[in-house]
Design a protein around this motif. Structure first.
Motif, PDB file in Angstrom:
ATOM      1  N   GLY A   6     -34.738  27.259  -7.128  1.00 50.12           N
ATOM      2  CA  GLY A   6     -35.794  28.257  -7.345  1.00 50.12           C
ATOM      3  C   GLY A   6     -35.231  29.621  -7.677  1.00 50.12           C
ATOM      4  N   LEU A   7     -34.203  30.039  -6.940  1.00 54.35           N
ATOM      5  CA  LEU A   7     -33.615  31.362  -7.144  1.00 54.35           C
ATOM      6  C   LEU A   7     -32.926  31.460  -8.503  1.00 54.35           C
ATOM      7  N   SER A  33     -44.039  33.283  -7.152  1.00 52.58           N
ATOM      8  CA  SER A  33     -43.001  33.060  -8.157  1.00 52.58           C
ATOM      9  C   SER A  33     -42.156  31.856  -7.767  1.00 52.58           C
ATOM     10  N   GLN A  34     -41.301  31.406  -8.702  1.00 53.35           N
ATOM     11  CA  GLN A  34     -40.444  30.266  -8.454  1.00 53.35           C
ATOM     12  C   GLN A  34     -39.478  30.544  -7.293  1.00 53.35           C
ATOM     13  N   THR A  35     -38.992  31.774  -7.205  1.00 54.87           N
ATOM     14  CA  THR A  35     -38.060  32.136  -6.136  1.00 54.87           C
ATOM     15  C   THR A  35     -38.731  32.059  -4.772  1.00 54.87           C
ATOM     16  N   THR A  83     -33.292  29.571 -11.079  1.00 52.68           N
ATOM     17  CA  THR A  83     -34.237  29.364 -12.176  1.00 52.68           C
ATOM     18  C   THR A  83     -34.944  30.662 -12.516  1.00 52.68           C
ATOM     19  N   ASP A  84     -35.343  31.427 -11.509  1.00 55.17           N
ATOM     20  CA  ASP A  84     -35.986  32.723 -11.756  1.00 55.17           C
ATOM     21  C   ASP A  84     -35.022  33.710 -12.406  1.00 55.17           C
ATOM     22  N   SER A  97     -32.077  30.094 -15.525  1.00 60.01           N
ATOM     23  CA  SER A  97     -32.864  28.963 -16.023  1.00 60.01           C
ATOM     24  C   SER A  97     -32.620  27.765 -15.120  1.00 60.01           C
ATOM     25  N   TRP A  98     -33.500  26.769 -15.217  1.00 62.19           N
ATOM     26  CA  TRP A  98     -33.319  25.577 -14.396  1.00 62.19           C
ATOM     27  C   TRP A  98     -32.068  24.805 -14.820  1.00 62.19           C
ATOM     28  N   THR A 128     -39.033  22.581  -9.517  1.00 57.14           N
ATOM     29  CA  THR A 128     -39.170  22.867 -10.956  1.00 57.14           C
ATOM     30  C   THR A 128     -40.216  21.990 -11.633  1.00 57.14           C
ATOM     31  N   LEU A 150     -42.561  23.835 -13.799  1.00 57.66           N
ATOM     32  CA  LEU A 150     -41.894  24.309 -15.015  1.00 57.66           C
ATOM     33  C   LEU A 150     -41.752  23.192 -16.039  1.00 57.66           C
TER      34      LEU A 150
END
Length: 407
Positions: free
Chosen positions: A158-159, A250-252, A161-162, A165-166, A35, A38
């Motif tokens: 990561g999952l 992506s974050q994921t 958060t996508d 949210s974090w 993160t 982010l």
């Protein structure tokens, strides 16, 4: 000395308990890593500044372990680890409520203090409660747990958060960690020796000084610094690289890349067995060379090449870390908790200092600068292993000759 016997119920439970200990602590420490980009956007801070959310944790952890090792002599090693894991889990949940970057840094710094009751104590517990022939294997389970924790923490962060949210990700991981901490308390056998010693503060420094002056051990501290500094730098800034063109992941997807931690889970146990078979010196040298090779492969622009490179890098790192950790507890004939704390002091200082300093190379030289930095650190570590292994071998031969003459 009565050891936990291999094959017994207590032995099997202890293996799982140390797997859990590594999982919980490393998940808590490294949850922030995917993160960082982010944080950089949400709080309008630079990449090196965002990395402080990890560096503050590992920096405070490094110094807090010195006190934790001594405090464990008073309250007991198992109790110390249980309390540390429970409070770490709770603080992980509280961190999700951070309303500013400064508040986030404060919570992460506090987490570094409370989590310190596990790493050095776990190493000392293994050194005291298991026979020499079983220590490398048990240490391998603990290191495997740390690799699983590092992987799942980053992956789920990561999952979630996508998807959400974090903040929700941090809270969820904290709750899961709390449940696992209670399971650890139930499964870990009580230590064979009763601690409850009176803390002699005047004796603290000499107990550390003896290890700092011991050439058979102090070079291992430097190896920990170089290894962890390289490892954290790699994972701190690979996310920044993969979120930029031409990858735009992506974050994921970036979180999924941390599945390569499974290579570390495997290597810490596999290479530990090979070290027992072929000798720690040879396997440690091979582990450094593997780590260096993996770092260089990430220079290839193809995404698949980068993933392969990170996988090889991770395999080599965890192999080297598990071997060095076992060597510390093996060569420390007394004050094992203090020896473990010193090793982890250097280890996490590497994470804190080198991890943040690596941001300079990312900002000014991009990914090739980061890898050049890692290459220099790991090469220095390899040279140190070669040099100190030769000295240790020469000393061992001299001791054997003296024993033969005495006979």
């Amino acid at each position: 000395m009565t050891y936990i016997q291999a094959g017994s119920k207590e032995f099997k439970q202890a293996k799982l308990a140390f797997l859990i200990a590594g999982l919980v602590t490393f998940a808590a420490i490294y949850t922030v890593q995917p993160t960082l980009p982010l944080f950089s956007k949400e709080f309008a801070v630079s990449a090196p500044a965002a990395s402080l959310t990890l560096s503050f944790t590992t920096g405070l952890l490094a110094f807090s372990m010195l006190a934790a090792a001594t405090l464990s002599d008073r309250i007991g090693t198992k109790r110390m680890m249980v309390l540390s894991m429970v409070f770490t889990s709770i603080l992980g949940i509280v961190t999700s409520f951070s309303s500013s970057f400064m508040m986030l840094l404060v919570f992460r710094a506090l987490l570094g203090i409370v989590v310190s009751g596990v790493p050095s104590i776990a190493m000392a517990f293994i050194g005291k409660e298991f026979s020499p022939k079983d220590r490398v294997m048990i240490m391998g389970f603990y290191i495997s747990g740390s690799s699983i924790g590092g992987m799942t923490g980053r992956l789920f962060t990561g999952l979630l958060t996508d998807l959400f949210s974090w903040r929700l990700a941090f809270a969820a991981i904290g709750i899961i960690s709390l449940v696992l901490s209670l399971l650890f308390w139930y499964m870990l056998p009580a230590p064979s020796t009763t601690d409850n010693k009176r803390i002699e503060w005047k004796a603290i420094w000499p107990s550390y000084q003896m290890h700092l002056m011991n050439r058979n051990i102090n070079f291992l501290f430097i190896l920990g610094f170089l290894l962890m500094g390289s490892f954290v730098t790699m994972y701190n800034y690979i996310g920044f690289s993969l979120m930029q063109p031409p990858y735009l992941l992506s974050q994921t997807i970036i979180g999924l890349i941390f599945i390569v931690y499974l290579f570390g889970t495997f290597s810490s146990i596999y290479m530990g067995k090979k070290a027992k078979q072929y000798g720690t010196s040879l396997i440690l040298k091979m582990s450094f060379l593997i780590t260096i090779t993996g770092a260089v492969i990430t220079l290839f622009p193809n995404l698949i090449s980068k993933i392969i490179g990170i996988s090889i890098f991770t395999f080599g790192f965890f192999a080297a870390h598990s071997i060095v950790s076992a060597l510390v507890t093996e060569r420390a004939k007394e004050n094992k908790a203090q020896a473990s704390s010193l090793y982890l002091l250097f280890y996490y200082l590497g994470s804190s200092l080198v991890g943040s300093f690596g941001g300079y190379f990312w900002d000014h030289f991009s990914w090739i600068g980061v890898i050049a930095f890692l290459f220099s650190l790991l090469t220095a570590g390899f040279v140190l292993v070669v040099k100190c292994s030769s000295q240790h071998k020469a000393v061992s031969i001299t001791v054997q000759k003296r024993k033969a003459l005495l006979k």
